[in-house]
Write a protein that holds these residues in place. Sequence first.
Motif, PDB file in Angstrom:
ATOM      1  N   TYR A  32      45.147 108.031  91.973  1.00  0.00           N
ATOM      2  CA  TYR A  32      45.391 106.666  91.452  1.00  0.00           C
ATOM      3  C   TYR A  32      46.868 106.731  90.943  1.00  0.00           C
ATOM      4  O   TYR A  32      47.314 107.658  90.257  1.00  0.00           O
ATOM      5  CB  TYR A  32      44.521 106.332  90.168  1.00  0.00           C
ATOM      6  N   THR A  33      47.494 105.440  91.113  1.00  0.00           N
ATOM      7  CA  THR A  33      48.810 105.336  90.509  1.00  0.00           C
ATOM      8  C   THR A  33      48.325 104.773  89.133  1.00  0.00           C
ATOM      9  O   THR A  33      47.504 103.899  88.909  1.00  0.00           O
ATOM     10  CB  THR A  33      49.594 104.044  91.312  1.00  0.00           C
ATOM     11  N   MET A  34      49.175 105.416  88.284  1.00  0.00           N
ATOM     12  CA  MET A  34      48.907 105.010  86.807  1.00  0.00           C
ATOM     13  C   MET A  34      50.098 104.136  86.193  1.00  0.00           C
ATOM     14  O   MET A  34      51.205 104.121  86.703  1.00  0.00           O
ATOM     15  CB  MET A  34      48.663 106.284  85.886  1.00  0.00           C
ATOM     16  N   GLY A  35      49.822 103.354  85.147  1.00  0.00           N
ATOM     17  CA  GLY A  35      51.000 102.529  84.420  1.00  0.00           C
ATOM     18  C   GLY A  35      50.625 102.491  83.116  1.00  0.00           C
ATOM     19  O   GLY A  35      49.493 102.847  82.665  1.00  0.00           O
ATOM     20  N   TRP A  36      51.603 101.657  82.453  1.00  0.00           N
ATOM     21  CA  TRP A  36      51.418 101.030  81.078  1.00  0.00           C
ATOM     22  C   TRP A  36      52.113  99.600  81.129  1.00  0.00           C
ATOM     23  O   TRP A  36      53.339  99.570  81.721  1.00  0.00           O
ATOM     24  CB  TRP A  36      52.344 101.932  80.323  1.00  0.00           C
ATOM     25  N   TYR A  94      49.802  98.424  73.520  1.00  0.00           N
ATOM     26  CA  TYR A  94      50.268  99.068  74.969  1.00  0.00           C
ATOM     27  C   TYR A  94      48.842  99.450  75.687  1.00  0.00           C
ATOM     28  O   TYR A  94      47.927  99.959  74.917  1.00  0.00           O
ATOM     29  CB  TYR A  94      51.137 100.605  74.668  1.00  0.00           C
ATOM     30  N   TYR A  95      49.005  99.001  76.998  1.00  0.00           N
ATOM     31  CA  TYR A  95      47.539  99.459  77.564  1.00  0.00           C
ATOM     32  C   TYR A  95      47.998 100.427  78.952  1.00  0.00           C
ATOM     33  O   TYR A  95      49.074 100.191  79.675  1.00  0.00           O
ATOM     34  CB  TYR A  95      47.182  97.983  78.361  1.00  0.00           C
ATOM     35  N   CYS A  96      47.085 101.201  78.968  1.00  0.00           N
ATOM     36  CA  CYS A  96      47.071 102.160  80.189  1.00  0.00           C
ATOM     37  C   CYS A  96      46.387 101.406  81.313  1.00  0.00           C
ATOM     38  O   CYS A  96      45.244 100.852  81.271  1.00  0.00           O
ATOM     39  CB  CYS A  96      46.488 103.378  79.804  1.00  0.00           C
ATOM     40  N   VAL A  97      46.865 101.501  82.589  1.00  0.00           N
ATOM     41  CA  VAL A  97      46.242 101.021  83.858  1.00  0.00           C
ATOM     42  C   VAL A  97      46.113 101.873  84.903  1.00  0.00           C
ATOM     43  O   VAL A  97      46.842 102.826  84.982  1.00  0.00           O
ATOM     44  CB  VAL A  97      47.220  99.606  83.998  1.00  0.00           C
ATOM     45  N   ALA A  98      45.423 101.531  85.808  1.00  0.00           N
ATOM     46  CA  ALA A  98      45.219 102.364  87.184  1.00  0.00           C
ATOM     47  C   ALA A  98      44.774 101.543  88.396  1.00  0.00           C
ATOM     48  O   ALA A  98      44.253 100.441  88.263  1.00  0.00           O
ATOM     49  CB  ALA A  98      44.046 103.400  86.757  1.00  0.00           C
ATOM     50  N   ARG A  99      45.447 101.902  89.596  1.00  0.00           N
ATOM     51  CA  ARG A  99      45.050 101.184  90.599  1.00  0.00           C
ATOM     52  C   ARG A  99      44.961 102.196  91.676  1.00  0.00           C
ATOM     53  O   ARG A  99      45.596 103.403  91.694  1.00  0.00           O
ATOM     54  CB  ARG A  99      46.107 100.160  91.066  1.00  0.00           C
ATOM     55  N   GLY A 100      44.032 102.037  92.921  1.00  0.00           N
ATOM     56  CA  GLY A 100      43.988 103.045  93.738  1.00  0.00           C
ATOM     57  C   GLY A 100      45.096 103.041  94.661  1.00  0.00           C
ATOM     58  O   GLY A 100      45.843 101.927  94.746  1.00  0.00           O
ATOM     59  N   GLY A 101      45.367 103.944  95.449  1.00  0.00           N
ATOM     60  CA  GLY A 101      46.664 104.061  96.264  1.00  0.00           C
ATOM     61  C   GLY A 101      47.788 104.612  95.487  1.00  0.00           C
ATOM     62  O   GLY A 101      47.855 105.119  94.173  1.00  0.00           O
ATOM     63  N   ASP A 102      48.885 104.689  96.231  1.00  0.00           N
ATOM     64  CA  ASP A 102      49.878 105.466  95.842  1.00  0.00           C
ATOM     65  C   ASP A 102      51.188 104.645  95.444  1.00  0.00           C
ATOM     66  O   ASP A 102      52.424 105.339  95.595  1.00  0.00           O
ATOM     67  CB  ASP A 102      50.245 106.790  96.759  1.00  0.00           C
ATOM     68  N   ARG A 103      51.138 103.340  95.496  1.00  0.00           N
ATOM     69  CA  ARG A 103      52.421 102.707  95.338  1.00  0.00           C
ATOM     70  C   ARG A 103      52.487 101.915  93.995  1.00  0.00           C
ATOM     71  O   ARG A 103      51.523 101.486  93.616  1.00  0.00           O
ATOM     72  CB  ARG A 103      52.102 101.474  96.410  1.00  0.00           C
ATOM     73  N   TRP A 114      41.698  99.084  83.042  1.00  0.00           N
ATOM     74  CA  TRP A 114      42.438  98.939  82.094  1.00  0.00           C
ATOM     75  C   TRP A 114      41.842  99.578  80.851  1.00  0.00           C
ATOM     76  O   TRP A 114      40.536  99.474  80.976  1.00  0.00           O
ATOM     77  CB  TRP A 114      42.734  97.581  81.765  1.00  0.00           C
ATOM     78  N   GLY A 115      42.847 100.128  80.056  1.00  0.00           N
ATOM     79  CA  GLY A 115      42.101 100.882  78.580  1.00  0.00           C
ATOM     80  C   GLY A 115      42.199  99.532  77.826  1.00  0.00           C
ATOM     81  O   GLY A 115      42.394  98.552  77.967  1.00  0.00           O
ATOM     82  N   GLN A 116      41.793 100.185  76.618  1.00  0.00           N
ATOM     83  CA  GLN A 116      41.277  99.172  75.429  1.00  0.00           C
ATOM     84  C   GLN A 116      42.794  98.836  74.727  1.00  0.00           C
ATOM     85  O   GLN A 116      42.671  97.781  73.884  1.00  0.00           O
ATOM     86  CB  GLN A 116      40.493  99.677  74.430  1.00  0.00           C
ATOM     87  N   GLY A 117      43.830  99.651  74.815  1.00  0.00           N
ATOM     88  CA  GLY A 117      44.877  99.528  74.194  1.00  0.00           C
ATOM     89  C   GLY A 117      45.184 100.001  73.156  1.00  0.00           C
ATOM     90  O   GLY A 117      44.212 100.223  72.290  1.00  0.00           O
ATOM     91  N   THR A 118      46.540 100.343  72.681  1.00  0.00           N
ATOM     92  CA  THR A 118      46.809 100.808  71.408  1.00  0.00           C
ATOM     93  C   THR A 118      48.044 100.278  70.878  1.00  0.00           C
ATOM     94  O   THR A 118      49.001 100.074  71.589  1.00  0.00           O
ATOM     95  CB  THR A 118      47.164 102.702  71.653  1.00  0.00           C
ATOM     96  N   GLN A 119      47.694 100.159  69.537  1.00  0.00           N
ATOM     97  CA  GLN A 119      48.874  99.278  68.806  1.00  0.00           C
ATOM     98  C   GLN A 119      50.108 100.187  68.586  1.00  0.00           C
ATOM     99  O   GLN A 119      50.110 101.252  67.965  1.00  0.00           O
ATOM    100  CB  GLN A 119      48.518  98.700  67.419  1.00  0.00           C
TER     101      GLN A 119
END
Length: 124
Positions: A32-36, A94-103, A114-119
Motif C-alpha cells: 500500500y501507498t500511504m499518505g497524510w 490530520y488523516y492517515c490514508v492508504a491506497r493499493g499500488g505503488d504510485r 482513511w483513519g479517524q483523524g488526529t487533531q
Amino acid sequence: QVQLVESGGGSVQAGYSLRLSCAASGRTFKDYTMGWFRQAPGQDREFVAGISGGGGSTRHADSVKGRFTISRDNVKNTVYLQMNSLKPEDTAVYYCVARGGDRVTTTIGQYDFWGQGTQVTVSS
C-alpha cells in the motif's frame, strides 16, 4: 481491507515539533501507498505527504516541504509524519490514508482507506 489508527496529535506552540504515527492492520502493508491529508476548519481536505510501498518514493506538499517528512516502517506496519517548525496555519485534523499500488498521488479520491483523524493545534 486496511484499518488505520493515528496517534501523536496535540497542541504546541509555533516552532515546535510533533510526530504523527499511523498503525495499519493487515499483513500486506508494503503493498500500500500511504499518505497524510489534513483538513483545517472551513476548508477542504488537502494532501500533505505520501510514500510508496517500499518507501523509495515520497512526495510532500509545497506548503510543508523542508519542514515535514513522511516515512514508514514496513516491519511495524506504521507510517510517520515528522512535523518540524510548526506554524499556526498547520492547525488541522490530520488523516492517515492508504491506497493499493505503488504510485504516490495527491488526488484525494484515489485513497481507499482513511483513519479517524488526529487533531494538531499550533498556537502563535
